[in-house]
Design a protein around this motif. Structure first.
Motif, PDB file in Angstrom:
ATOM      1  N   HIS A 113       0.655  -1.180  -0.051  1.00 17.77           N
ATOM      2  CA  HIS A 113      -0.151  -0.019   0.196  1.00 17.77           C
ATOM      3  C   HIS A 113       0.846   1.441   0.160  1.00 17.77           C
ATOM      4  O   HIS A 113       0.571   2.271  -0.549  1.00 17.77           O
ATOM      5  CB  HIS A 113      -0.727   0.247   0.993  1.00 17.77           C
ATOM      6  N   HIS A 117       1.372   4.638  -2.734  1.00 17.58           N
ATOM      7  CA  HIS A 117       1.671   6.283  -2.250  1.00 17.58           C
ATOM      8  C   HIS A 117       2.216   6.882  -3.138  1.00 17.58           C
ATOM      9  O   HIS A 117       2.352   7.940  -3.051  1.00 17.58           O
ATOM     10  CB  HIS A 117       1.338   5.945  -0.762  1.00 17.58           C
ATOM     11  N   SER A 138       0.468   9.417   5.834  1.00 18.26           N
ATOM     12  CA  SER A 138      -0.694   9.404   6.055  1.00 18.26           C
ATOM     13  C   SER A 138      -1.418   8.957   7.621  1.00 18.26           C
ATOM     14  O   SER A 138      -0.799   9.631   8.206  1.00 18.26           O
ATOM     15  CB  SER A 138      -0.779   7.561   5.052  1.00 18.26           C
ATOM     16  N   ASP A 310      -6.152   7.045   0.496  1.00 17.51           N
ATOM     17  CA  ASP A 310      -5.907   6.371  -0.438  1.00 17.51           C
ATOM     18  C   ASP A 310      -7.520   5.729  -2.005  1.00 17.51           C
ATOM     19  O   ASP A 310      -8.810   6.439  -1.464  1.00 17.51           O
ATOM     20  CB  ASP A 310      -7.138   4.649   0.534  1.00 17.51           C
ATOM     21  N   MET A 314      -4.011   3.953  -7.355  1.00 15.77           N
ATOM     22  CA  MET A 314      -2.534   3.978  -6.637  1.00 15.77           C
ATOM     23  C   MET A 314      -2.014   1.972  -6.953  1.00 15.77           C
ATOM     24  O   MET A 314      -0.996   1.757  -6.813  1.00 15.77           O
ATOM     25  CB  MET A 314      -2.440   4.726  -5.290  1.00 15.77           C
TER      26      MET A 314
END
Ligand code: KG4
Ligand code: ZN
Length: 347
Positions: A113, A117, A138, A310, A314
């Protein structure tokens, strides 16, 4: 092979995202957020988030394929967030991605994840000069990353030793009686406040801290300082100047983030700084970073705000990079890794 057509599936926290890209071209980005269900708890409730992903996933996939105008049979690969994130939430995305990949007989990549970003910026600004420095800010992470190759070579130079920057925004918003998530609200209120009204502490910037934690961050002392300041005012029976507190708190966060980022860029000898993660949507962070970077002769890149929080695009962007790099797909029996380190692009 022409540019790979990739579906990205994101479900690590409270956003169900399905994005579709062809190489660096963004074709669709459908996001369904369960944030409203968490507001009264002042933070994400994992079980509530997992259930919301279950009902939002298939409609998001249907909307994304319709918007992109693609036939699922054309898809070259599927990428899904394997971690870090909430275990139950991640598993909904992973199970959906496995079902889809099996049905379509396409390669499946379990991706990081946090790398998403960083990679999402390629959709807005094309290839990133290598090496670059990324400041990832984040709700769960605050890290300085040395990016030598998005698909294969990312190392962490420093990170928060306690709260993440977004977490500090959310906690300070809560103690000021503001709603969740606090980042966008504080950002807005701060515009009418005086950033010099209260001098809040800048974590890990004292000389003795810099020796051990030059590229690390700490925001929990700042959060406590804001809480103490507010309590003292209340005990004195005075009003809380909310806009000034927001502006002064925001200034402390952005001052430290930008000072350490410029220091890290100069230390690594890179010319480009990439700003990513939900807090990258912050207006002051972007403004101050651009001001300090330009004074140091450095370039700043940041994806449009809608791509900072989110989303599935991405994850698709990471998928396109790993396909391009020729990396092998993940084995079909991979599971979620809630603590996946940023140095591991694939699970
Ligand atoms: O990247 P993200 O969407 O989710 C995580 O992976 O954590 O980041 C969410 C975080 C929240 O803490 C939210 O308060 C913060 O990003 N955020 C902001 C802004 N917009 C979102 N923080 C400061 N200023 C903003 N404009
Ligand atoms: Zn995130």
């Amino acid at each position: 092979m022409s540019e790979p057509l990739v579906i990205g599936i994101e479900s690590s926290c409270d956003e169900t995202g399905v994005g579709i890209v062809r190489g660096h071209e963004l074709l669709a980005n459908e996001v369904a957020s369960s944030v409203e269900s968490h507001v009264r708890f002042g933070g994400v409730v994992p079980e509530v988030a997992s259930r919301a992903h279950l009902s939002a996933m298939v409609p998001a996939l249907e909307r994304a394929t319709a918007t992109a105008g693609i036939d699922l049979a054309e898809v070259d690969a599927i990428a899904v967030t394997a971690g870090p994130g909430l275990m139950g939430a991640l598993l909904v995305g992973i199970s959906s991605a496995k079902a889809l990949a099996t049905h379509l007989d396409t390669p499946l990549y379990g991706v990081n994840h946090l790398v998403g970003h960083v990679a999402v910026d390629l959709l807005d600004h094309g290839p990133l000069p290598m090496p670059s420095l990324a400041l990832l800010v984040s709700g769960g992470h605050t890290s300085l990353l040395h990016v030598r190759d998005i698909a294969t070579d990312i190392t962490e130079l420093g990170a928060t030793i306690d709260d993440a920057a977004g977490e500090a925004y959310d906690k300070v918003a809560r103690l000021l009686g503001l709603s969740y998530p606090g980042g966008p609200i504080i950002d807005k209120l701060a515009a009418d406040g005086d950033p010099t009204a209260i001098r809040f502490p800048r974590g890990l910037t004292a000389r003795h801290d810099l020796e051990r934690h030059r590229f690390d961050f700490s925001f929990s002392g700042l959060k406590t300082a804001v809480a103490r300041w507010v309590e003292t005012r209340q005990l004195e029976g005075k009003d809380i100047p909310v806009a000034d507190v927001c502006a002064s708190f925001q200034e402390a966060v952005c001052d430290v983030l930008t000072a350490k980022t410029i220091d890290a860029a100069e230390y690594l000898g890179v010319d480009t700084i990439l700003l990513g993660g939900g807090v990258a949507a912050n207006s002051r962070l972007r403004g101050l970073l651009e001001e300090r970077a330009s004074a140091a002769g450095l370039e700043v890149r940041r994806p449009r705000p809608a791509l900072c929080t989110d989303n599935g695009a991405m994850i698709a962007a990471v998928g396109a990079e790993v396909v391009r790099a020729g990396l092998p797909p993940s084995p079909l029996d991979f599971s979620a890794d809630s603590g996946l380190p940023v140095s591991r692009v694939l699970v």
